[in-house]
Design an enzyme around this catalytic site. Sequence first.
Site, short mmCIF file in Angstrom:
data_model
loop_
_atom_site.label_atom_id
_atom_site.label_comp_id
_atom_site.label_asym_id
_atom_site.label_seq_id
_atom_site.Cartn_x
_atom_site.Cartn_y
_atom_site.Cartn_z
N ASP A 13 0.61 -1.10 0.02
CA ASP A 13 0.06 -0.09 0.08
C ASP A 13 0.82 1.08 -0.22
O ASP A 13 0.46 2.44 0.57
CB ASP A 13 -1.04 0.00 1.10
CG ASP A 13 -1.67 -1.16 1.38
OD1 ASP A 13 -2.19 -1.66 0.09
OD2 ASP A 13 -1.74 -1.73 2.42
N LYS A 16 2.15 1.88 -5.14
CA LYS A 16 2.83 1.61 -6.31
C LYS A 16 1.87 1.92 -7.36
O LYS A 16 2.35 2.34 -8.65
CB LYS A 16 2.93 -0.02 -6.10
CG LYS A 16 4.00 -0.44 -5.04
CD LYS A 16 4.25 -1.80 -5.12
CE LYS A 16 3.01 -2.50 -4.38
NZ LYS A 16 2.68 -2.25 -3.09
N GLY A 40 -4.47 -4.53 -3.82
CA GLY A 40 -5.35 -3.41 -4.03
C GLY A 40 -4.51 -2.43 -4.61
O GLY A 40 -3.99 -1.73 -3.84
N HIS A 41 -4.55 -2.16 -6.04
CA HIS A 41 -4.16 -1.13 -6.60
C HIS A 41 -4.83 -0.04 -7.12
O HIS A 41 -5.64 -0.30 -8.05
CB HIS A 41 -3.17 -1.54 -7.96
CG HIS A 41 -1.89 -2.42 -7.24
ND1 HIS A 41 -1.08 -3.17 -8.06
CD2 HIS A 41 -1.58 -2.79 -6.16
CE1 HIS A 41 -0.17 -3.83 -7.52
NE2 HIS A 41 -0.09 -3.52 -5.98
N GLN A 225 1.90 -6.16 -2.81
CA GLN A 225 2.60 -6.19 -1.43
C GLN A 225 3.64 -5.35 -1.45
O GLN A 225 4.02 -4.39 -2.00
CB GLN A 225 2.47 -7.45 -0.97
CG GLN A 225 1.19 -8.28 -0.94
CD GLN A 225 0.70 -8.97 -2.18
OE1 GLN A 225 1.59 -9.73 -2.88
NE2 GLN A 225 -0.62 -8.70 -2.64
P1 IMP Z 1 -2.57 -12.76 2.39
O1 IMP Z 1 -1.39 -12.37 1.13
O2 IMP Z 1 -3.94 -12.58 1.88
O3 IMP Z 1 -2.28 -14.37 2.44
O4 IMP Z 1 -2.19 -11.98 3.57
C1 IMP Z 1 -1.12 -11.88 4.52
C2 IMP Z 1 -0.69 -10.69 5.12
O5 IMP Z 1 -0.45 -9.80 3.75
C3 IMP Z 1 -1.64 -10.23 5.84
O6 IMP Z 1 -1.11 -9.45 6.73
C4 IMP Z 1 -2.37 -9.22 4.76
O7 IMP Z 1 -2.98 -7.88 5.26
C5 IMP Z 1 -1.14 -8.73 3.84
N1 IMP Z 1 -1.36 -8.29 2.49
C6 IMP Z 1 -1.73 -9.18 1.55
N2 IMP Z 1 -1.98 -8.21 0.44
C7 IMP Z 1 -1.34 -7.08 0.69
C8 IMP Z 1 -1.39 -5.81 0.02
O8 IMP Z 1 -1.87 -5.79 -1.28
N3 IMP Z 1 -1.34 -4.49 0.52
C9 IMP Z 1 -1.21 -4.67 1.95
N4 IMP Z 1 -1.09 -6.01 2.95
C10 IMP Z 1 -1.27 -7.09 2.02
MG MG Z 2 -2.74 -2.07 -1.70
#
Ligand code: IMP
Ligand code: MG
Length: 430
Positions: A13, A16, A40-41, A225
Amino acid sequence: MPNSVIVGAQWGDEGKAKVIDYLTEHSDIIIRFQGGANAGHTVIVDGKKFVFHLVPSGLMYPGKVCIVGNGVVFDPEQFLHEVDELDEHGISVKDRLFVSDLAHMVLPYHKAQDNASESTMGKGKIGTTGRGIGPAYADKVSRTGIRVGDLLNWDTFTAKFRQMFAQKRQLIEKIYNTEFVLNESDILDNYKKIRERMLPYIIDTTYYLFDSARNKKQLLFEGAQGTFLDIDHGTYPFVTSSNTISGSASTGCGIGPTLIDHVIGITKTYTTRVGNGPFPTELDNALGEKIRKDGGEFGATTGRPRRCGWFDSVMVRKAIQLNGMTRLALTKLDVLSDLDEIQICTHYEINGKKTDQYPSSCLDLEKAIPVYESIDGWKCDITRCTKISDLPSKALAYYNRLLKLCYDVPALIVSVGPDRNQTIEVTPLD
Ligand code: IMP
Ligand code: MG
């Protein structure tokens, strides 16, 4: 323009999508190489907001080709949903969006497994996005995954699906002790339609990328991420299930690392994290709440409030090291405009010892006490600044100090607002 990888320097977040959007104009092909619909872009163009979870956000530019690489875990339902949404806005993806036949699919049982696992973890739960990411990567590595290419032959797909469906039922009912509500034939009926719609998008993307690179097309690799959610280098186990760092661009789309010229690290001028895990500079107080409100810090995928805190230079220095960053993009400087005083973490104290190394163990990171340097706030609107020299001197002092603490890696841009044009250009790519 050179071939570049964009990665987050923090916990995701970082903004990007905005930087990708800025660079897309000068690129030909935009490629996602890891993660899935957990991303989430958000892109804002002319005040209109678009949120992409799975397709590369480069599709917003007409004529650009976008690719979902083999390293992504691919949710076909989400993909088609995003394609439909773009179509509703008059944006056609025909002949310019392709998906690797080697990408593993996220199937409905992966989401069920993700949620069942989280609900039995109690305090140790990771706080995932519930998008089935971990279970899909786990199946890939266990060699029980189903790939996008398996959709090409319906019989192959159904045979694999039925076998895994039965296994997942056992797992969810017997191990997780949770009700398994999915219906096999409903899912297969749906996937028959999905298959028909998916066929035009499935190709061997490795040849496509290699040929494009030989023809001097400009490639832009879109990370998802952030560095500290990396499965190896992040705050394990509170991480995502893929390698999020720049090296992953090579394995995640089958190109040699020598094709990459630049690595651009995106960092907020403060820090946020969504989900659980240690966060040394977190402001679990009214100030954190203010930053959350001023920065609109709510997860684009889950809507969860993001945890907010000060800029942590220990962390970003480690990110520069792990990714080989050649530029930094600093985002959301405008969010700090209303603060009297701003803190920057310069190093940590762990067990009474000063250190400027980011501990590899989560348990040590839990103990890290941030040591801060204080900088005066500038207390004025900067959202209309278009050059670095337009910034008030106190904002400039903060910006300069931040870069100094980050090995003087040159800034590509500084973002002073969400819109495409609220971007100060600093040191272009060479
Ligand atoms: P997962 O990727 O859904 O398995 O989540 C694992 C961890 O990564 C959690 O803490 C999520 O909140 C975090 N996470 C996954 N994708 C994102 C992203 O795009 N932005 C921020 N945090 C993320
Ligand atoms: Mg995001």
